[in-house]
Design a protein around this motif. Structure first.
Motif, short mmCIF file in Angstrom:
data_model
loop_
_atom_site.label_atom_id
_atom_site.label_comp_id
_atom_site.label_asym_id
_atom_site.label_seq_id
_atom_site.Cartn_x
_atom_site.Cartn_y
_atom_site.Cartn_z
N ALA A 1 0.83 -1.21 0.00
CA ALA A 1 0.00 0.00 0.00
C ALA A 1 0.86 1.26 0.00
CB ALA A 1 -0.93 0.00 1.21
N LEU A 2 1.93 1.24 0.79
CA LEU A 2 2.83 2.40 0.84
C LEU A 2 3.49 2.64 -0.51
CD1 LEU A 2 4.32 1.62 4.30
CD2 LEU A 2 3.32 3.83 3.70
N GLU A 3 3.90 1.58 -1.18
CA GLU A 3 4.54 1.76 -2.48
C GLU A 3 3.52 2.25 -3.51
OE1 GLU A 3 8.11 1.82 -4.75
OE2 GLU A 3 7.64 1.78 -2.61
N TYR A 4 2.28 1.79 -3.42
CA TYR A 4 1.22 2.30 -4.29
C TYR A 4 1.05 3.81 -4.11
CZ TYR A 4 -0.80 -2.19 -5.88
OH TYR A 4 -1.04 -3.40 -6.48
N ILE A 5 0.97 4.24 -2.85
CA ILE A 5 0.75 5.66 -2.58
C ILE A 5 1.95 6.49 -2.99
CG2 ILE A 5 0.42 7.37 -0.74
CD1 ILE A 5 -1.42 5.36 0.62
N HIS A 6 3.14 6.01 -2.68
CA HIS A 6 4.34 6.73 -3.10
C HIS A 6 4.40 6.85 -4.63
CE1 HIS A 6 8.44 8.07 -3.43
NE2 HIS A 6 8.84 6.94 -3.99
N THR A 7 4.09 5.77 -5.32
CA THR A 7 4.16 5.78 -6.78
C THR A 7 3.10 6.70 -7.37
OG1 THR A 7 5.01 3.52 -6.79
CG2 THR A 7 4.08 4.33 -8.85
N TYR A 8 1.89 6.66 -6.84
CA TYR A 8 0.86 7.59 -7.33
C TYR A 8 1.30 9.03 -7.16
CZ TYR A 8 -1.94 10.63 -4.26
OH TYR A 8 -2.40 11.69 -3.51
N SER A 9 1.97 9.33 -6.02
CA SER A 9 2.40 10.70 -5.79
C SER A 9 3.44 11.14 -6.81
CB SER A 9 2.94 10.86 -4.36
OG SER A 9 4.23 10.29 -4.21
N LEU A 10 4.31 10.22 -7.24
CA LEU A 10 5.32 10.54 -8.25
C LEU A 10 4.67 10.77 -9.61
CD1 LEU A 10 8.17 8.01 -7.38
CD2 LEU A 10 7.80 10.32 -6.50
N VAL A 11 3.70 9.92 -9.96
CA VAL A 11 3.00 10.06 -11.24
C VAL A 11 2.33 11.43 -11.32
CG1 VAL A 11 1.06 9.22 -12.63
CG2 VAL A 11 2.62 7.58 -11.56
N HIS A 12 1.64 11.82 -10.26
CA HIS A 12 0.96 13.11 -10.26
C HIS A 12 1.96 14.26 -10.14
CE1 HIS A 12 -3.40 11.71 -9.16
NE2 HIS A 12 -2.92 11.13 -10.24
#
Length: 299
Positions: A79-90
């Motif tokens: 879950a943490l990697e999902y959230i971190h990755t979404y933040s980078l995409v945006h």
């Protein structure tokens, strides 16, 4: 990245995380309409972007320090990697940092277009909270403990944490940003999710408040130290090590501190982080190794 005698960044530890991430993406593919495949492809593209997996590794290492089986917290690490990755995409989108590359590859919006990149980020964020619920599958954790993780993650990744920091990062006048303002931004934008990574296991086991605060002090110091090390790396080259040339000015430590002052502060924070968890003894070794990695990282 592997250090002699350390399991924190070992190949097997990184593979454990990567395999779990891939298993979840494969599950989406099997359970979704094939028409959604472009979205899953965009999610996979950014998740496989070559990151250090620092946040999930922190969660696994904090779990170990508390005597938990690191595999039992893999859903939270994912879950943490999902959230971190979404933040980078945006973060890379033209409306925010407008970065064309990420870790040597085209940014998501350059590869898939802005609309798909936005939706891929939305999907990663949403599915992250579904991942947290998977903590219940083992029967190891109580519903109230899992809800505590949900609350912690929402707090540190939302308005009161990472997203709030991102707002200030894109709206502050960089020409006269002070050290307290820059630290306030990075405590939230970068530090909040790193702190959450450390604290999640403390929600999954009964703990005295003193021990929780030890983990909090470690996570807070590590979050700021990581951002300082980022800014130091960027200051040593005309092209940022992970994203190429900067198009928009951003508040950073190099505006208010010299490189030697930044290194001094970095060392102070790393020493503080390590001292915060010394009482855990040998169980804290991986957390110590992560802190030392941030002290000396070159990428």
């Amino acid at each position: 990245m592997e250090k002699s005698g350390s399991t924190a960044f070992s190949d097997s530890r990184v593979k454990l995380i990567n395999d779990y991430l891939e298993t979840n993406l494969s599950r989406f593919e099997k359970s979704c309409s094939q028409r959604f495949e472009p979205l899953i492809e965009a999610m996979r593209y950014s998740l496989e972007g070559g990151g250090k997996r620092l946040r999930p590794i922190l969660t696994l290492s904090a779990a170990e320090a508390l005597g938990l089986d690191p595999k039992s917290v893999l859903p939270a690490a994912c879950a943490l990697e999902y959230i971190h990755t979404y933040s980078l995409v945006h973060d890379d989108l033209p409306a925010l940092d407008d970065d064309d590359t990420r870790r040597g590859k085209p940014s998501s919006h350059k590869r898939f277009g802005e609309a798909v990149a936005i939706l891929a980020g939305d999907a990663l964020l949403t599915e992250a909270f579904g991942q947290i619920l998977l903590l219940g599958e083992s029967g190891r954790f109580l519903p109230a403990q899992i809800l505590g993780v949900v609350d912690l993650l929402a707090h540190h990744s939302g308005v009161r944490g990472m997203v709030g920091g991102q707002l200030l990062d894109v709206t502050i006048d960089t020409s006269d940003a002070s050290l307290p303002e820059i630290e306030f931004i990075h405590i939230h934008k970068t530090g909040a999710l790193i702190l959450a990574s450390v604290l999640i296991p403390t929600k999954l086991i009964p703990l005295e408040e003193e021990k929780i605060q030890s983990f909090r002090r470690y996570g807070e110091a590590l979050g700021l130290a990581f951002q300082i090390s980022d800014d130091l790396l960027d200051s040593e080259t005309s092209v940022r090590y992970s994203r190429g040339p900067r198009k928009k000015p951003k508040p950073c430590y190099t505006q208010v501190m010299s490189p030697s002052e930044m290194k001094q502060k970095l060392n102070f924070l790393i020493d503080h982080a390590i001292n915060s968890i010394r009482s855990l003894g040998d169980k804290s070794q991986n957390l110590v190794d992560i802190a030392e990695f941030i002290r000396t990282r070159k990428a």
